[in-house]
Scaffold this motif. Structure first.
Motif, PDB file in Angstrom:
ATOM      1  N   HIS A  46      -1.891   5.403   2.515  1.00  0.00           N
ATOM      2  CA  HIS A  46      -3.231   4.650   2.027  1.00  0.00           C
ATOM      3  C   HIS A  46      -3.958   4.298   3.390  1.00  0.00           C
TER       4      HIS A  46
ATOM      5  N   ARG B 136       0.769  -1.192   0.025  1.00  0.00           N
ATOM      6  CA  ARG B 136       0.019   0.129  -0.061  1.00  0.00           C
ATOM      7  C   ARG B 136       0.723   0.982   0.091  1.00  0.00           C
TER       8      ARG B 136
ATOM      9  N   SER C 293      -3.177   1.049   4.791  1.00  0.00           N
ATOM     10  CA  SER C 293      -1.859   0.788   4.995  1.00  0.00           C
ATOM     11  C   SER C 293      -1.411   0.052   6.302  1.00  0.00           C
TER      12      SER C 293
END
Length: 253
Positions: free
Chosen positions: A85, A81, A88
């Motif tokens: 994100h 990721r 994440s």
């Protein structure tokens, strides 16, 4: 060779393949304890890609090729990721809460990025830079595994081949795997996109490199026997796919 956030296995045998595995590890930094998640839960698919460590190492030895593995659990930070994100650093995964990931400040999440995510991707970048400097044709192979059942749905695929902007090598590999009598998903059980994934878009597509993201169903590689079978299969089919690719499109050097 081992460093804080990744391990490197295998050796460059002069072939085109660079292997990467974003979710191969289960470690958690000592400073984070167990994130409030039991060992049983951490051992599930929410913590790592079950079986892919054995497949990757066997494949690296058989080709031979370099394998760069993430050693920390995806519950700490997901190295597939992009930084920042929403997924994440997960607060919950497949019904399991992750208390140690709740209400993190920017400093705490930034520490995980700087300690784990960025060094892993820097190592991949360095390997690709070195190959480019010697004009070595390169194909990125991203290795993952997926759970046989998700939210009550039994997934029928033995494996999946994921692709995004460049589907050339993926199409070839799909055909070769299906010729083996396997049920193979085309962007199943996940679709590779610019936003859902980070490793392939960042390292392959930005450089214009051919690539495949391979997902293998976890019950098929939970044992060392299954891992060896899939490593041998991929060690046989990946070079065959590359030969066909080069015949059709050139060697991508």
């Amino acid at each position: 060779m081992s460093v804080e956030s990744f391990s490197v296995y295998g050796r460059d045998g002069g072939g085109p393949f660079l292997l990467v595995s974003d979710h191969a590890g289960q470690a958690i930094p000592d400073t984070l304890g167990d994130l409030g998640v039991s060992a049983t839960e951490r051992a599930r698919h929410i913590g790592w890609d079950i079986g892919i460590d054995g497949v990757g190492r066997g494949l690296a030895e058989a080709l031979p090729a370099v394998l760069i593995e993430q050693v920390f659990s995806r519950l700490v930070i997901d190295c597939n990721r992009a930084p920042g994100h929403p997924t994440s650093i997960v607060r919950e995964s497949d019904g399991t809460a992750v208390p140690g990931n709740q209400s993190l400040c920017e400093t705490q999440s930034g520490w995980r990025e700087q300690t784990i995510l960025h060094p892993y991707h820097a190592r991949i970048r360095a390997e690709l830079d070195a190959r480019a400097a010697r004009a070595q044709p390169t194909c990125l192979i991203a290795l993952h595994s997926f759970t046989p059942v998700m939210r009550g749905y039994a997934r029928p695929w033995h494996a999946g081949i994921l692709h995004n902007r460049d589907s050339r090598l993926a199409r070839i590999m799909l055909d070769l795997l299906r010729d083996e009598g396997l049920c193979v998903g085309d962007n199943e059980p996940y679709a590779l996109t610019d936003t859902s994934d980070y490793t392939v878009p960042e390292h392959a597509e930005r450089r214009g490199l051919p690539y495949i993201e391979i997902e293998i169903r976890q019950d098929l590689i939970a044992s060392t026997i299954g891992q060896a079978e899939w490593a041998a299969r991929l060690a046989r089919l990946l070079p065959a796919a590359w030969r066909i690719f080069c015949e059709r499109y050139g060697d991508a050097s």
